[in-house]
Design a protein around this motif. Structure first.
Motif, mmCIF file in Angstrom:
data_model
loop_
_atom_site.group_PDB
_atom_site.id
_atom_site.type_symbol
_atom_site.label_atom_id
_atom_site.label_comp_id
_atom_site.label_asym_id
_atom_site.label_seq_id
_atom_site.Cartn_x
_atom_site.Cartn_y
_atom_site.Cartn_z
ATOM 1 N N UNK A 102 34.254 67.675 -40.720
ATOM 2 C CA UNK A 102 33.558 66.356 -40.310
ATOM 3 C C UNK A 102 32.252 66.440 -39.387
ATOM 4 N N UNK A 103 31.250 65.841 -39.794
ATOM 5 C CA UNK A 103 29.969 65.762 -38.891
ATOM 6 C C UNK A 103 29.594 64.515 -39.131
ATOM 7 N N UNK A 104 29.842 63.391 -38.038
ATOM 8 C CA UNK A 104 29.463 62.317 -38.210
ATOM 9 C C UNK A 104 28.238 61.893 -37.489
ATOM 10 N N UNK A 105 27.188 61.094 -38.023
ATOM 11 C CA UNK A 105 25.949 60.970 -37.253
ATOM 12 C C UNK A 105 26.018 59.202 -37.261
ATOM 13 N N UNK A 106 25.819 58.727 -36.124
ATOM 14 C CA UNK A 106 25.886 57.469 -35.677
ATOM 15 C C UNK A 106 24.553 56.952 -35.122
ATOM 16 N N UNK A 107 23.916 55.830 -35.611
ATOM 17 C CA UNK A 107 22.690 55.656 -34.912
ATOM 18 C C UNK A 107 22.750 54.389 -33.954
ATOM 19 N N UNK A 108 22.223 54.166 -33.200
ATOM 20 C CA UNK A 108 22.265 52.871 -32.457
ATOM 21 C C UNK A 108 21.248 51.856 -32.860
ATOM 22 N N UNK A 109 21.222 50.711 -32.711
ATOM 23 C CA UNK A 109 20.214 49.624 -33.054
ATOM 24 C C UNK A 109 18.921 49.995 -32.147
ATOM 25 N N UNK A 110 17.812 49.643 -32.811
ATOM 26 C CA UNK A 110 16.375 49.975 -31.980
ATOM 27 C C UNK A 110 16.274 49.082 -30.848
ATOM 28 N N UNK A 111 16.563 47.852 -31.113
ATOM 29 C CA UNK A 111 16.375 46.941 -29.793
ATOM 30 C C UNK A 111 17.365 47.519 -28.679
ATOM 31 N N UNK A 112 18.713 47.831 -29.014
ATOM 32 C CA UNK A 112 19.426 48.381 -27.952
ATOM 33 C C UNK A 112 18.890 49.409 -27.399
ATOM 34 N N UNK A 113 18.536 50.486 -28.191
ATOM 35 C CA UNK A 113 18.118 51.486 -27.654
ATOM 36 C C UNK A 113 16.642 51.364 -26.430
ATOM 37 N N UNK A 114 15.758 50.727 -27.149
ATOM 38 C CA UNK A 114 14.829 50.231 -26.118
ATOM 39 C C UNK A 114 15.063 49.602 -24.921
ATOM 40 N N UNK A 115 16.225 48.879 -24.895
ATOM 41 C CA UNK A 115 16.764 48.132 -23.482
ATOM 42 C C UNK A 115 17.319 49.322 -22.668
ATOM 43 N N UNK A 116 17.579 50.415 -23.246
ATOM 44 C CA UNK A 116 18.486 51.386 -22.310
ATOM 45 C C UNK A 116 17.797 52.842 -22.576
ATOM 46 N N UNK A 117 16.787 52.860 -22.963
ATOM 47 C CA UNK A 117 15.928 54.013 -22.954
ATOM 48 C C UNK A 117 16.191 55.289 -21.743
ATOM 49 N N UNK A 118 16.254 54.677 -20.661
ATOM 50 C CA UNK A 118 16.392 55.489 -19.236
ATOM 51 C C UNK A 118 17.708 55.643 -18.884
ATOM 52 N N UNK A 119 18.479 54.757 -19.388
ATOM 53 C CA UNK A 119 19.963 54.737 -18.792
ATOM 54 C C UNK A 119 20.731 56.216 -18.851
ATOM 55 N N UNK A 120 21.711 56.148 -18.026
ATOM 56 C CA UNK A 120 22.476 57.427 -17.857
ATOM 57 C C UNK A 120 23.143 57.768 -19.382
ATOM 58 N N UNK A 121 22.845 59.211 -19.487
ATOM 59 C CA UNK A 121 23.346 59.525 -21.009
ATOM 60 C C UNK A 121 24.895 59.331 -21.332
ATOM 61 N N UNK A 122 25.404 59.666 -20.163
ATOM 62 C CA UNK A 122 26.986 59.856 -20.244
ATOM 63 C C UNK A 122 27.543 58.273 -20.698
ATOM 64 N N UNK A 123 26.726 57.326 -20.024
ATOM 65 C CA UNK A 123 26.891 55.879 -20.518
ATOM 66 C C UNK A 123 26.878 55.643 -21.739
ATOM 67 N N UNK A 124 25.647 55.949 -22.155
ATOM 68 C CA UNK A 124 25.158 55.772 -23.686
ATOM 69 C C UNK A 124 26.265 56.302 -24.461
#
Ligand code: FAD
Length: 334
Positions: free
Chosen positions: A231-253
């Motif tokens: 099983x190899x699942x790929x999950x994409x975020x929404x673009x607007x959510x990513x834009x709002x959190x681009x510099x957020x802590x990676x563990x939190x993302x």
């Protein structure tokens, strides 16, 4: 004498240019990464194989159809997915499946189409172009990592930048005629969560669009042709959510996306054997240039990419193909 042409970027757009001009010019492609294909990317870890950028591509125009037809015969692409499901936001139950329409993926990885297009081309990998320098005999390319040693490559009669628009803007000299158009292009980011698990959980879909405040897409990449069975699942975020959190802590993302996924699918993946996260700074085109390519006649510089025409693999290919044809006309005139 043959024209010497440098192409910065070995994504689909850059490779489409290179293939179009290779029979009448001396072409060199410069790519900052080890792999080819740019956002048609693939990551392998242990038994897992993720296409962590573009998931599939569709084919509309005749030019692209011909290339994809040949690539399919060569085994570099195959049809996938046979259907795309959707998860509506309110009840998160799987609502519907769409079938029909020809969709393709690279085989054995998304970047296989790039490898196929790159056959016979001279490509310098792990060469990040930091500046374009004007000399008397033409353009010189200065690589980022060899800046201090004074190494420059060239001269070239013509340079093409086939990178995302904001990166083109950084590379081009300030008197490039396409500056204003480049500034009008808007690209947005995306976070991609990759989940690998030896235990094949029963998922009732190959790929699904998600209507959710955080997530937009989930696909079982192991259901693609020629992939591993784990099983190899790929999950994409929404673009607007990513834009709002681009510099957020990676563990939190990572934790936030995992929690959202378990809410959507009703399955907990937090104990999966492999979990990885990738940030795409420039993933998708929000506002395209509306031109096939940008061209500066005085400077002998041009730019192409998906951002010229739209947010799709085929748009990148078309932009590169059209630019290649324009370079042919220019070379015949000179
Ligand atoms: P890129 O693929 O970005 O290629 C640019 C290349 O230039 C890269 O290889 C980069 O490493 C290189 N580069 C950059 N700067 C330099 C430098 N200074 N020196 C040397 N090299 C440099 N499209 C679809 O059709 N279907 C989808 O399902 C889909 N999903 C997507 C999901 C995600 C998460 C992302 C990120 C994209 C998705 N896309 C999808 C869009 C698709 O991937 C792009 O439209 C297409 O791949 C763009 O190709 P390109 O050649 O224009 O640019």
């Amino acid at each position: 004498m043959k024209k010497r042409i440098a192409i910065v970027g070995a994504g689909i757009a850059g490779l489409a240019v290179a293939r179009t001009v290779q029979d009448f010019a001396d072409v060199a492609v410069f790519e900052k990464s080890r792999g080819l294909g740019g956002r048609m990317a693939q990551r392998r870890r242990e038994d897992y194989a993720f296409d962590h950028g573009a998931q599939y591509f569709s084919v509309r125009g005749r030019d692209f159809a011909k290339v994809i037809n040949d690539a399919e015969k060569a085994g570099a692409v195959a049809r996938w997915p046979s259907s795309i499901s959707t998860f509506p936001a309110r009840d998160f139950a799987m609502a519907q499946s769409s079938a029909g329409q020809d969709r393709y993926t690279g085989v054995p990885g998304m970047s296989s189409l790039a490898a196929y297009l790159a056959t016979g081309l001279e490509i310098r990998r792990e060469f990040e172009v930091s500046t374009l320098e004007r000399g008397e005999a033409g353009w010189q390319l200065r690589p980022l990592n060899k800046e201090k040693t004074g190494v420059v490559i060239g001269p070239f009669d013509f340079v093409v930048c086939a990178t995302p628009a904001p990166q083109v803007l950084r590379l081009m000299p300030t008197d490039f005629s396409g500056q204003e158009t480049l500034e009008s292009v808007r690209m947005s980011g995306c976070f991609t969560l990759m989940i690998g698990d030896v235990e094949r959980r029963r998922l009732p879909f190959q790929a699904a669009r998600i209507d959710h405040p955080i997530l937009s897409w989930v696909a079982a990449n192991d259901t693609k042709p020629g992939r591993t069975s784990t099983l190899s699942l790929t999950v994409h975020s929404r673009n607007d959510w990513a834009e709002a959190h681009l510099e957020a802590d990676r563990d939190w993302i990572r934790q936030t996306m995992l929690a959202a996924l378990s809410e959507v699918l009703g399955m907990d993946f937090s104990d999966a054997a492999w979990i990885d996260l990738h940030r795409w700074r420039y993933a998708n085109v929000e506002n395209a240039a509306g031109k096939d390519y940008l061209w500066d006649e005085k400077l002998n510089l041009a730019a192409c990419g998906d951002w010229c025409l739209g947010n799709r693999v085929e748009a990148a290919f078309d932009s590169g193909r059209q630019l290649g044809a324009a370079i042919r006309r220019w070379a015949e005139r000179e």
